[in-house]
Write a protein that holds these residues in place. Structure first.
Motif, mmCIF file in Angstrom:
data_model
loop_
_atom_site.group_PDB
_atom_site.id
_atom_site.type_symbol
_atom_site.label_atom_id
_atom_site.label_comp_id
_atom_site.label_asym_id
_atom_site.label_seq_id
_atom_site.Cartn_x
_atom_site.Cartn_y
_atom_site.Cartn_z
ATOM 1 N N ASN A 162 19.307 -17.089 -20.291
ATOM 2 C CA ASN A 162 18.149 -16.220 -20.514
ATOM 3 C C ASN A 162 18.579 -14.756 -20.586
ATOM 4 O OD1 ASN A 162 16.378 -18.357 -20.468
ATOM 5 N ND2 ASN A 162 16.092 -18.262 -18.254
ATOM 6 N N ASP A 192 12.422 -24.687 -24.814
ATOM 7 C CA ASP A 192 12.634 -24.003 -23.532
ATOM 8 C C ASP A 192 11.273 -24.034 -22.841
ATOM 9 O OD1 ASP A 192 13.024 -22.412 -21.367
ATOM 10 O OD2 ASP A 192 13.791 -20.669 -22.440
ATOM 11 N N PHE A 226 10.655 -24.197 -19.652
ATOM 12 C CA PHE A 226 10.651 -23.755 -18.250
ATOM 13 C C PHE A 226 10.046 -22.369 -18.081
ATOM 14 C CE2 PHE A 226 13.603 -27.171 -18.388
ATOM 15 C CZ PHE A 226 13.371 -27.834 -17.195
ATOM 16 N N ALA A 283 16.437 -24.299 -23.041
ATOM 17 C CA ALA A 283 16.381 -23.524 -21.793
ATOM 18 C C ALA A 283 17.737 -22.887 -21.508
ATOM 19 C CB ALA A 283 15.979 -24.432 -20.641
#
Length: 312
Positions: free
Chosen positions: A115, A143, A145, A197
């Motif tokens: 990230n 992604d 999450f 992610a």
């Protein structure tokens, strides 16, 4: 050179200002400060390259090759080494035309990276560019999450004018990929771009997740060409190389996207990553605009690094 390429080259020269100042001031001192080519000359040169984040291993290779050429061509003047050095660096980084095969056939592009490196933005920019080139593109928001990641990607999809397949926050990323493949097949899509992610602190989960995604693509879409791009933040220098090595243990990385090169003096990392990983840098980012993400051009990159300040 086309207008567009020329425009990017001048932005590249500008974007690499910090890196160039870092390297060129060192080069200038060496090339003009030494009257002959000796061990001290090579040692100083080595130091400048290491300081520019080319890394020890890559630097040693470059210096070895330079020594060989100097000897072979009977070069005596340090100044005459400058072009040789540029050419030697270029040789370390050649990107084969085959590198962009995925753009010309039905393909699944998995985009990975931690990230904060500009992964979602990169996907959005690539989607915009492929669409502009006449490709039919679908984005997969795997992604799941971070709610923000899904929102951000949706925003980019609207901007690029492409479809997006997304699940709920916290849903199974592999099921999003499954749905996206079904949509890609039904809509006869050229390129399916998948966000994933970016957690490295929980490596075991991440690895399992990537393996699961891989299995689904192989099972559901065996005919698609596979491309796995890792996005790395150029400002992190050698740390980006460490990240790439960790991801390489999990995924078959086929290309590198280096972002934020305009904000760093560590642009030399582009050379190090390619040489150390044996994986080509395929795109570089030097700004916010869609056109600030471009295919990596070795010659343009090294020439931009070697362009004296007064020429830009």
């Amino acid at each position: 050179m086309s207008e567009e390429k020329k425009g990017f080259f001048s932005r590249l020269v500008e974007g690499l200002t910090k890196t160039r100042n870092n390297i060129m001031s060192g080069f200038d001192a060496i090339f003009s400060g030494f009257s002959n080519i000796d061990e001290d000359f090579y040692e100083e040169l080595e130091e400048v390259l290491v300081m520019a984040d080319l890394g020890i291993h890559t630097t040693e290779n470059i210096i070895e090759e330079l020594k060989r050429k100097v000897k072979e061509q009977h070069i005596k003047e340090p100044q005459a080494c400058k072009q040789l050095l540029a050419d030697t660096i270029k040789e370390q980084m050649r990107v084969d035309e085959e590198a962009y095969r995925f753009e010309h056939q039905t393909s699944v592009v998995l985009v990975i990276g931690v990230n904060g490196v500009g992964k979602t933005t990169t996907i959005g920019k690539l989607a915009g560019q492929y669409k502009k080139a006449g490709k039919k593109v679908v984005l997969a928001a795997a992604d799941t999450f971070r709610a923000a990641a899904i929102e951000q990607l949706t925003e980019w999809a609207h901007r690029a004018g492409v479809d997006i397949i997304a699940g709920q926050e916290g849903s199974d990323p592999a099921s999003v990929i499954y749905d996206a493949i079904a949509a890609a097949k039904a809509r006869k899509v050229d390129i399916l771009l998948c966000d994933t992610a970016g957690r490295l602190h929980n490596k075991k989960n991440l690895m399992e997740e990537l393996k699961k995604i891989n299995r689904i693509i192989e099972r559901e879409y065996p005919e698609a060409y596979r491309e796995n791009l890792i996005v790395l933040d150029g400002t992190t220098g050698q740390n980006a190389l460490v990240q790439a090595k960790q991801f390489k243990e999990t995924a078959d990385i086929t290309g590198i996207v280096l972002t934020k090169l305009d904000g760093t003096a560590k642009g030399g990392i582009a050379i190090a990553i390619q040489a150390e990983l044996g994986v080509p840098v395929k795109y570089i980012g030097i700004g916010e605009k869609i056109e600030d993400l471009q295919k990596f051009d070795t010659d343009a990159f090294v020439d931009a690094l070697f362009t004296p300040a007064e020429e830009n």
